[in-house]
Design a protein around this motif. Structure first.
Motif, mmCIF file in Angstrom:
data_model
loop_
_atom_site.group_PDB
_atom_site.id
_atom_site.type_symbol
_atom_site.label_atom_id
_atom_site.label_comp_id
_atom_site.label_asym_id
_atom_site.label_seq_id
_atom_site.Cartn_x
_atom_site.Cartn_y
_atom_site.Cartn_z
ATOM 1 N N ILE A 241 0.839 -1.198 0.000
ATOM 2 C CA ILE A 241 0.000 0.000 0.000
ATOM 3 C C ILE A 241 0.874 1.248 0.000
ATOM 4 O O ILE A 241 1.618 1.510 0.942
ATOM 5 C CB ILE A 241 -0.941 -0.002 1.213
ATOM 6 N N LYS A 242 0.802 2.020 -1.063
ATOM 7 C CA LYS A 242 1.578 3.244 -1.215
ATOM 8 C C LYS A 242 0.626 4.424 -1.408
ATOM 9 O O LYS A 242 -0.455 4.277 -1.980
ATOM 10 C CB LYS A 242 2.515 3.153 -2.431
ATOM 11 N N ASN A 243 1.058 5.603 -0.956
ATOM 12 C CA ASN A 243 0.281 6.834 -1.146
ATOM 13 C C ASN A 243 -1.164 6.675 -0.670
ATOM 14 O O ASN A 243 -2.112 7.037 -1.365
ATOM 15 C CB ASN A 243 0.305 7.264 -2.616
ATOM 16 N N GLY A 248 -13.479 9.205 4.414
ATOM 17 C CA GLY A 248 -14.646 8.538 4.969
ATOM 18 C C GLY A 248 -14.406 7.050 5.082
ATOM 19 O O GLY A 248 -13.486 6.598 5.778
ATOM 20 N N ASN A 249 -15.205 6.262 4.372
ATOM 21 C CA ASN A 249 -15.095 4.803 4.407
ATOM 22 C C ASN A 249 -14.278 4.237 3.250
ATOM 23 O O ASN A 249 -14.226 3.025 3.067
ATOM 24 C CB ASN A 249 -16.493 4.170 4.373
ATOM 25 N N THR A 250 -13.663 5.123 2.463
ATOM 26 C CA THR A 250 -12.953 4.679 1.265
ATOM 27 C C THR A 250 -11.449 4.808 1.444
ATOM 28 O O THR A 250 -10.952 5.847 1.874
ATOM 29 C CB THR A 250 -13.395 5.496 0.039
ATOM 30 N N TYR A 251 -10.735 3.743 1.092
ATOM 31 C CA TYR A 251 -9.279 3.693 1.182
ATOM 32 C C TYR A 251 -8.726 3.592 -0.235
ATOM 33 O O TYR A 251 -8.959 2.595 -0.933
ATOM 34 C CB TYR A 251 -8.833 2.482 2.014
ATOM 35 N N SER A 252 -8.011 4.620 -0.666
ATOM 36 C CA SER A 252 -7.425 4.635 -2.007
ATOM 37 C C SER A 252 -5.915 4.579 -1.883
ATOM 38 O O SER A 252 -5.333 5.241 -1.018
ATOM 39 C CB SER A 252 -7.838 5.907 -2.758
ATOM 40 N N PHE A 253 -5.268 3.814 -2.756
ATOM 41 C CA PHE A 253 -3.818 3.655 -2.657
ATOM 42 C C PHE A 253 -3.253 3.144 -3.971
ATOM 43 O O PHE A 253 -3.992 2.683 -4.856
ATOM 44 C CB PHE A 253 -3.454 2.700 -1.517
ATOM 45 N N ASP A 254 -1.935 3.241 -4.087
ATOM 46 C CA ASP A 254 -1.206 2.659 -5.213
ATOM 47 C C ASP A 254 -0.605 1.336 -4.778
ATOM 48 O O ASP A 254 -0.240 1.159 -3.611
ATOM 49 C CB ASP A 254 -0.074 3.580 -5.672
ATOM 50 N N ALA A 307 -5.810 1.324 -6.684
ATOM 51 C CA ALA A 307 -6.840 0.523 -6.024
ATOM 52 C C ALA A 307 -7.676 1.415 -5.117
ATOM 53 O O ALA A 307 -7.181 2.415 -4.574
ATOM 54 C CB ALA A 307 -6.220 -0.603 -5.218
ATOM 55 N N SER A 308 -8.931 1.066 -4.952
ATOM 56 C CA SER A 308 -9.839 1.792 -4.074
ATOM 57 C C SER A 308 -10.809 0.788 -3.454
ATOM 58 O O SER A 308 -11.432 -0.001 -4.179
ATOM 59 C CB SER A 308 -10.605 2.862 -4.858
#
Length: 354
Positions: A241-243, A248-254, A307-308
Motif C-alpha cells: 500500500i503506497k500513497n 470517509g469509508n474509502t481507502y485509495s492507494f497505489d 486501487a480503491s
C-alpha cells in the motif's frame, strides 16, 4: 463417389469455422492466430518488437506517483517509498507502542475503563498501511467465504500488438480468414486478455468462475476466464500500500509496479487480484486448440496500479482497481518470434449482497 481429401490447411480452416459457431469466439481466435502464423512463417526473420511505454491515465482518476519510469530498474517496489514501516506488517493490533491510540488517558490517573461518560468516542478507523491491509484482507476474505453476490464490470483495451516483420502480413491476412475487416492482431490477442467492456451480475452463492449464463440457443456457458476475474480474498501486506488516502469509508492507494505476477501471490498486485496474465495458462489454452504454437517465455510488466476499497460497518461496499501493462511474448513455431503489446484495464465490484 470418393470422399474429397482435404489438405491440412483446408482441414484447419474447416475446424476454425466449426469452432467459431460452437465455441466462445475468444477461443476461436487461438486457431486463427495459429493458422495465421503458419501461413506467414516463411516471411519471418529474427526480429525484436520495439515498444515504448505510452503515457496513460489510470482509470481511477488519480495522478500516478511516477513509479512507471523507474520500474525497469526495480520492477517490484520503489526505493523512494520509504515511509512504510516494515515492522508494522506483522501486527496491526499489538498496542504496545501506538502513538495514535485514542484510548490513552489525557491526564495521569484517568481510568478510561471505569468512566467513559466524559471520554470522546474512540476512533477505530485504520490509520496505518498495516491496519488498512489487515482490514481489507478481513472483509474480502469474509465476502468470499460467504459467497456474496455482486455486480462486476471490467474495461480493457489491448493495443500495439507487434510480432516484428510478421505484423503487417498478419494484419492483412487475419481479416481474410475471419471475414471481418475490423479484425487484426489486437483483436486476436485481445480475445485472450478480455479486450472490451464486460459486466456480470453474480448471484449470491456463486462466483464468476462457477456461474453459468444462458446462450441464445438455450445452452449454458461459463464466464470466459472467470477464475481470473472472480472476487479474491486479498492477502495484502503493509508494503503493498503506497500513497494511502482515506476519505470517509474509502481507502485509495497505489500498488507497487511489478513484473510477472504469479498465482502464488509473489507481488502486491497478485495478492490483490487474480486479473493477471500467466505464461503457463496462455500456453495451456493454446494447446487445447493447436499443437503448432508454444510459448517459451512471457514477460509482463504492470505499472500505474491504482486501487480503491470502500468498507462500511465491517462489510465490503465497493472494490476497484486499474493498471497499465506491457508484455513481451515469445511465440515458437519452427522459429521463435518475439511479440509485444500493451493493455490498460479497470474493474469494479459493487452492490454486494450478503
Amino acid at each position: 463417389m470418393a470422399k474429397k481429401v482435404l489438405t491440412p490447411e483446408q482441414q484447419e480452416i474447416k475446424a476454425m469455422k466449426k469452432a467459431k459457431k460452437s465455441q466462445n469466439w475468444t477461443k476461436f481466435w487461438a486457431i486463427v492466430l495459429a493458422l495465421a502464423l503458419t501461413l506467414c512463417i516463411a516471411f519471418a526473420g529474427q526480429s525484436q518488437g520495439k515498444k515504448n511505454v505510452p503515457e496513460t491515465t489510470p482509470a481511477a482518476g488519480e495522478q500516478g506517483s511516477g513509479s512507471g519510469s523507474g520500474s525497469n530498474d526495480n520492477p517490484g517496489y520503489s526505493s523512494g517509498d520509504s515511509y512504510v514501516d516494515p515492522g508494522s506488517s506483522d501486527s496491526s493490533s499489538d498496542g504496545t507502542d501506538t502513538p495514535n491510540d485514542p484510548a490513552d488517558p489525557a491526564t495521569p490517573g484517568a481510568d478510561s475503563s471505569d468512566d467513559k461518560s466524559d471520554a470522546p468516542a474512540a476512533d477505530n478507523t485504520p490509520k496505518s498501511e498495516a491496519e488498512v491491509a489487515a482490514l481489507i484482507n478481513k472483509v474480502t476474505g469474509e465476502a468470499v467465504a460467504q459467497k456474496v453476490g455482486y455486480d462486476w464490470k471490467r474495461d480493457c483495451s489491448v493495443k500495439d500488438i507487434d510480432v516484428g516483420r510478421l505484423t503487417s502480413g498478419l494484419n492483412k491476412l487475419i481479416p481474410t480468414i475471419s471475414k471481418n475487416p475490423d479484425d487484426n492482431l489486437n483483436t486476436v490477442v485481445g480475445g485472450f486478455l478480455g479486450n472490451g467492456s464486460k459486466s456480470e451480475t453474480v448471484p449470491k452463492g456463486k462466483t464468476l468462475d462457477t456461474m453459468e449464463k444462458t446462450k441464445d440457443d438455450g445452452s449454458k456457458e461459463t464466464v470466459y476466464h472467470g477464475s481470473s476475474y472472480t472476487l479474491k480474498a486479498t492477502q495484502l501486506k503493509a508494503e503493498d500500500i503506497k500513497n494511502l488516502k482515506i476519505s470517509g469509508n474509502t481507502y485509495s492507494f497505489d500498488i507497487p509496479d511489478c513484473s510477472n505476477p504469479a498465482r502464488n501471490g509473489n507481488t502486491g498486485l497478485s495478492r490483490f487480484t487474480n486479473d493477471i496474465v500467466v505464461r503457463e495458462e496462455v500456453e495451456s489454452e493454446l494447446a487445447g486448440f493447436t499443437d503448432q504454437v508454444t510459448v517459451p517465455a512471457l514477460t509482463a510488466n504492470y505499472k500505474n496500479i491504482k486501487a480503491s476499497v470502500t468498507i462500511k460497518d465491517g462489510k465490503l461496499v465497493e472494490l476497484k482497481y486499474s493498471f497499465y501493462a506491457d508484455a513481451q511474448l515469445d511465440v515458437k513455431m519452427l522459429i521463435t518470434v518475439k511479440g509485444t503489446g500493451n493493455l490498460t484495464t479497470s474493474a469494479t465490484y459493487s452492490n454486494f449482497k450478503y
